[in-house]
Design an enzyme around this catalytic site. Sequence first.
Site, mmCIF file in Angstrom:
data_model
loop_
_atom_site.group_PDB
_atom_site.id
_atom_site.type_symbol
_atom_site.label_atom_id
_atom_site.label_comp_id
_atom_site.label_asym_id
_atom_site.label_seq_id
_atom_site.Cartn_x
_atom_site.Cartn_y
_atom_site.Cartn_z
ATOM 1 N N THR A 243 0.852 -1.186 0.000
ATOM 2 C CA THR A 243 0.000 0.000 0.000
ATOM 3 C C THR A 243 0.892 1.241 0.000
ATOM 4 O OG1 THR A 243 -1.796 1.134 1.220
ATOM 5 C CG2 THR A 243 -0.167 -0.009 2.546
ATOM 6 N N CYS A 244 0.311 2.410 -0.312
ATOM 7 C CA CYS A 244 1.072 3.667 -0.324
ATOM 8 C C CYS A 244 0.071 4.816 -0.279
ATOM 9 C CB CYS A 244 1.982 3.743 -1.560
ATOM 10 S SG CYS A 244 1.086 3.680 -3.124
ATOM 11 N N GLY A 245 0.331 5.895 -0.995
ATOM 12 C CA GLY A 245 -0.602 7.018 -1.021
ATOM 13 C C GLY A 245 -1.769 6.783 -1.967
ATOM 14 N N TRP A 272 -3.856 4.781 0.735
ATOM 15 C CA TRP A 272 -4.214 5.777 1.749
ATOM 16 C C TRP A 272 -5.238 6.788 1.234
ATOM 17 C CZ3 TRP A 272 -3.703 4.882 6.580
ATOM 18 C CH2 TRP A 272 -3.977 5.905 7.499
#
Length: 287
Positions: A243-245, A272
């Site tokens: 996962t990330c932004g 996110w």
Amino acid sequence: MSASTPDDPKTLVSTDWLAANLKDPDLRIFDATWFLPDMARDAKAEYAAAHIPGARYFDIDDISDARSELPHMAPPVEKFMSRMRAMGVGDGHQVVAYDGAGLFSAARVWWLFRLMGQKNIAVLDGGLPKWLAEGRPTTASLPVIRDRHMTVKYQAQRVRDVTDVARAAKLGDHNVIDARAPARFRGEAAEPRPGMRSGHIPGSVNVFYKDLLAANGTMKSPAALRTIFETAGVDLQKPAITTCGSGVTAAILSLALERIGKTDHSLYDGSWSEWGMYADLPIATGA
């Protein structure tokens, strides 16, 4: 690429490899450059000015799910197939994706192809900056495109939604690995998108994507990558969710996991941008 990190047309290839195969009629190259708004750069304009000969421009924001309010979510199969056909990319082609940052958004295109069941896709290690630094050719000319059919076998296990991730976070049966910068992960830095909460998914671990890259923008060796994941607290025996932004740098983690021979990984596409938006989802802060 050094002898310890051999070229692999299914994950990562060197500039030497690409230069040697540039005239292969079955090679298709994508300029997958994409920049965050705060980078203040225009990817399309940079492609128009100079790109690796034969490269087509892959627009991550355009080849996405237009029905979603979230940024550049994976497109429906039909849309992906029709766009690839229009770009002359299909069955029997070896695809190489690169970007103008070195190794950044090209990994997202690699993941997208894998999601669609396409295995002959690699990221150019070091990307356009390395290619240019070595004095290799670029052009402003656009390639001649002929329609080509692509067979897609959608791999649902390669993508996760918010329900899957909430369940995994609760049960602890997956590693949730967050690619964002440490200050964002800890909730100390504001998110670049307005209205978004700060922090991370409870139980997730932080592996900043830049830590996987050498100073010249190439990916570190598989042995070094393995050490980085293990040091961060990733249990490589468990399946992983990256996962990330907004699902771009998470794909760099996915690529790195694939490089160390770990295949049971999926990507949280909403990342996110989705989790940080909903007040009813729990958030953790700190390390």
